[in-house]
Design a protein around this motif. Structure first.
Motif, PDB file in Angstrom:
ATOM      1  N   LEU A   1      43.105  11.454  48.090  1.00  9.93           N
ATOM      2  CA  LEU A   1      43.368  10.064  47.708  1.00  9.93           C
ATOM      3  C   LEU A   1      42.112   9.239  47.901  1.00  9.93           C
ATOM      4  O   LEU A   1      41.399   9.404  48.889  1.00  9.93           O
ATOM      5  N   GLU A   2      41.867   8.357  46.959  1.00  4.36           N
ATOM      6  CA  GLU A   2      40.752   7.408  47.122  1.00  4.36           C
ATOM      7  C   GLU A   2      41.265   6.026  46.753  1.00  4.36           C
ATOM      8  O   GLU A   2      42.131   5.897  45.893  1.00  4.36           O
ATOM      9  N   MET A   3      40.693   5.022  47.410  1.00  2.63           N
ATOM     10  CA  MET A   3      41.005   3.657  47.001  1.00  2.63           C
ATOM     11  C   MET A   3      39.746   3.082  46.385  1.00  2.63           C
ATOM     12  O   MET A   3      38.670   3.161  46.974  1.00  2.63           O
ATOM     13  N   LYS A   4      39.900   2.533  45.181  1.00  2.00           N
ATOM     14  CA  LYS A   4      38.751   1.942  44.512  1.00  2.00           C
ATOM     15  C   LYS A   4      39.076   0.493  44.198  1.00  2.00           C
ATOM     16  O   LYS A   4      40.252   0.127  44.097  1.00  2.00           O
ATOM     17  N   TYR A   5      38.052  -0.289  44.003  1.00  2.00           N
ATOM     18  CA  TYR A   5      38.271  -1.703  43.686  1.00  2.00           C
ATOM     19  C   TYR A   5      37.596  -2.011  42.367  1.00  2.00           C
ATOM     20  O   TYR A   5      36.420  -1.718  42.197  1.00  2.00           O
ATOM     21  N   ASP A   6      38.365  -2.562  41.411  1.00  2.00           N
ATOM     22  CA  ASP A   6      37.758  -2.864  40.118  1.00  2.00           C
ATOM     23  C   ASP A   6      37.048  -4.213  40.193  1.00  2.00           C
ATOM     24  O   ASP A   6      37.008  -4.857  41.245  1.00  2.00           O
ATOM     25  N   GLY A   7      36.488  -4.634  39.079  1.00  2.66           N
ATOM     26  CA  GLY A   7      35.655  -5.840  39.045  1.00  2.66           C
ATOM     27  C   GLY A   7      36.348  -7.077  39.588  1.00  2.66           C
ATOM     28  O   GLY A   7      35.718  -7.947  40.196  1.00  2.66           O
ATOM     29  N   SER A   8      37.694  -7.143  39.410  1.00  3.52           N
ATOM     30  CA  SER A   8      38.403  -8.339  39.882  1.00  3.52           C
ATOM     31  C   SER A   8      38.884  -8.168  41.321  1.00  3.52           C
ATOM     32  O   SER A   8      39.622  -8.993  41.835  1.00  3.52           O
ATOM     33  N   GLY A   9      38.467  -7.065  41.963  1.00  2.00           N
ATOM     34  CA  GLY A   9      38.858  -6.853  43.362  1.00  2.00           C
ATOM     35  C   GLY A   9      40.233  -6.215  43.512  1.00  2.00           C
ATOM     36  O   GLY A   9      40.755  -6.099  44.603  1.00  2.00           O
ATOM     37  N   THR A  10      40.820  -5.789  42.386  1.00  2.00           N
ATOM     38  CA  THR A  10      42.138  -5.155  42.445  1.00  2.00           C
ATOM     39  C   THR A  10      41.998  -3.716  42.919  1.00  2.00           C
ATOM     40  O   THR A  10      41.139  -2.982  42.449  1.00  2.00           O
ATOM     41  N   GLN A  11      42.878  -3.350  43.856  1.00  2.00           N
ATOM     42  CA  GLN A  11      42.834  -1.983  44.380  1.00  2.00           C
ATOM     43  C   GLN A  11      43.423  -1.006  43.359  1.00  2.00           C
ATOM     44  O   GLN A  11      44.487  -1.246  42.804  1.00  2.00           O
ATOM     45  N   ARG A  12      42.707   0.081  43.129  1.00  2.00           N
ATOM     46  CA  ARG A  12      43.225   1.173  42.298  1.00  2.00           C
ATOM     47  C   ARG A  12      43.369   2.392  43.197  1.00  2.00           C
ATOM     48  O   ARG A  12      42.525   2.606  44.077  1.00  2.00           O
ATOM     49  N   VAL A  13      44.427   3.142  43.004  1.00  2.00           N
ATOM     50  CA  VAL A  13      44.622   4.335  43.837  1.00  2.00           C
ATOM     51  C   VAL A  13      44.412   5.563  42.974  1.00  2.00           C
ATOM     52  O   VAL A  13      45.011   5.688  41.901  1.00  2.00           O
ATOM     53  N   ILE A  14      43.567   6.445  43.468  1.00  2.00           N
ATOM     54  CA  ILE A  14      43.200   7.636  42.705  1.00  2.00           C
ATOM     55  C   ILE A  14      43.734   8.867  43.439  1.00  2.00           C
ATOM     56  O   ILE A  14      43.329   9.156  44.563  1.00  2.00           O
ATOM     57  N   LEU A  15      44.665   9.549  42.770  1.00  2.00           N
ATOM     58  CA  LEU A  15      45.291  10.748  43.342  1.00  2.00           C
ATOM     59  C   LEU A  15      44.701  11.962  42.629  1.00  2.00           C
ATOM     60  O   LEU A  15      44.854  12.096  41.422  1.00  2.00           O
ATOM     61  N   ARG A  16      44.007  12.809  43.367  1.00  5.52           N
ATOM     62  CA  ARG A  16      43.364  13.993  42.788  1.00  5.52           C
ATOM     63  C   ARG A  16      42.618  13.631  41.501  1.00  5.52           C
ATOM     64  O   ARG A  16      42.736  14.299  40.470  1.00  5.52           O
ATOM     65  N   GLY A  17      41.864  12.548  41.557  1.00  2.00           N
ATOM     66  CA  GLY A  17      41.026  12.163  40.420  1.00  2.00           C
ATOM     67  C   GLY A  17      41.736  11.349  39.348  1.00  2.00           C
ATOM     68  O   GLY A  17      41.107  10.877  38.402  1.00  2.00           O
ATOM     69  N   GLU A  18      43.062  11.159  39.487  1.00  2.24           N
ATOM     70  CA  GLU A  18      43.818  10.433  38.447  1.00  2.24           C
ATOM     71  C   GLU A  18      44.232   9.049  38.963  1.00  2.24           C
ATOM     72  O   GLU A  18      44.744   8.930  40.078  1.00  2.24           O
ATOM     73  N   ASP A  19      44.015   8.035  38.147  1.00  2.00           N
ATOM     74  CA  ASP A  19      44.413   6.685  38.542  1.00  2.00           C
ATOM     75  C   ASP A  19      45.940   6.556  38.396  1.00  2.00           C
ATOM     76  O   ASP A  19      46.468   6.586  37.281  1.00  2.00           O
ATOM     77  N   VAL A  20      46.630   6.435  39.535  1.00  2.00           N
ATOM     78  CA  VAL A  20      48.102   6.390  39.496  1.00  2.00           C
ATOM     79  C   VAL A  20      48.638   5.001  39.871  1.00  2.00           C
ATOM     80  O   VAL A  20      49.826   4.839  40.161  1.00  2.00           O
TER      81      VAL A  20
END
Ligand code: DC
Length: 229
Positions: A67-86
Motif C-alpha cells: 500500500l502507498e499513499m500519494k497526494y495529487d496536485g490538490s493535496g487529495t490522498q490517493r491510495v495505491i494497492l499493489r500499484g493500482e489506484d483504488v
C-alpha cells in the motif's frame, strides 16, 4: 524539529474526513485518512473471495499487499494497492463492511500501524480514524473525538453518496452505520473510543461551518494555548 500531529477519531459519518481535509488545507498539514488503508485491505480480501471474518485467511493474504499513499496536485490522498489506484473503488458499502471486519483483526492492525506512525514522524499531519489518539499517535498535540447521533450521521452519509451518484437507500446507510458502530467499538483490538485527553465534539446540532469553527478553536487553543475568539 518535532512534527505537528492532530488526531481525529470517531464513528463513521461523524464528518471526520470532511473536517480534517478543510483543516489540513487551512493549516498546511497533510491529511491522512487511515480508514482508506483498512478499506484497501478489505477490497483485496473481497476480490480474493476470502470471507472478511476468516482471520487465518486474511492473515495469509497480507504478505501480498503493498500500500502507498500519494497526494495529487490538490493535496487529495490517493491510495495505491499493489500499484493500482483504488481510491474510488474502496468507497462502496460492501467494502465498508469488509474494512470494518478486517480492522478487528490483530494481524491487520499490526500490518498498518508502522505505516501510519511513519507518516506522523515525517510530516505535520492531521490523521483521522478510530484509534489515532489512543494507539497510533498517543502523544498527538491535539486529540479530537468527533461524534453525532447515528440517524444524523446516516443522513449526511446518504446525501453524500447520492451526490456522488451512488445507488443506496437511507435505510441501507443507517444499517451500515449501526453495524460498524457496534463492530468498531466492541472489538478487543484498538476499539473506537475517545482518548483520555481528547476533546469530544458532538456535531449533531452543528452545520459544517459551525463544526469547522469549533475544530479550529480547539486546535488553536491546544497548539498555541490561545482560545480563538
Ligand atoms: O473511516 P472509514 O469509515 O473509512 O473506515 C473504514 C473502517 O476501517 C471502519 O469501519 C473501521 C476501520 N478503521 C479502524 O479500525 N481504524 C482506523 N484508524 C480507521 C478505520
Amino acid at each position: 524539529m518535532e512534527t505537528k500531529s492532530i488526531a481525529i477519531d470517531g464513528p463513521s459519518g461523524a464528518g471526520k474526513s470532511t473536517l480534517a481535509k478543510l483543516t489540513a488545507k487551512k493549516l498546511g498539514l497533510i491529511y491522512v485518512d487511515t480508514g482508506a488503508l483498512y478499506r484497501s485491505i478489505g477490497l483485496f480480501v473481497l476480490r480474493r473471495g476470502v470471507a472478511s471474518k476468516d482471520e487465518a485467511g486474511v492473515k495469509r493474504l497480507l504478505p501480498e499487499i503493498t500500500l502507498e499513499m500519494k497526494y495529487d496536485g490538490s493535496g487529495t490522498q490517493r491510495v495505491i494497492l499493489r500499484g493500482e489506484d483504488v481510491t474510488d473503488e474502496i468507497r462502496s458499502p460492501e467494502v465498508s463492511i469488509y474494512a470494518s471486519d478486517v480492522s478487528a483483526q490483530t494481524a491487520v492492525r499490526e500490518f498498518l500501524l508502522q505505516m501510519q506512525r511513519d507518516m506522523a514522524v515525517r510530516y505535520d499531519v492531521i490523521m483521522d480514524g478510530r484509534d489515532i489518539g489512543t494507539v497510533v499517535m498517543p502523544s498527538a498535540g491535539v486529540k479530537i473525538f468527533l461524534t453525532a447521533d447515528p440517524e444524523i450521521r446516516a443522513k449526511r452519509r446518504y446525501d453524500e453518496m447520492l451526490a456522488a451518484g451512488r445507488e443506496v437507500t437511507y435505510d441501507e446507510v443507517l444499517r451500515d452505520i449501526n453495524y460498524r458502530d457496534t463492530n468498531d467499538s466492541a472489538r478487543a483490538n484498538a476499539p473506537l473510543k475517545a482518548a483520555e485527553s481528547a476533546i469530544v465534539v458532538d456535531t449533531s446540532a452543528f452545520n459544517l461551518d459551525e463544526s469547522f469553527d469549533k475544530i479550529l478553536d480547539i486546535i488553536n487553543e491546544r497548539l498555541t494555548g490561545n482560545g480563538a475568539k
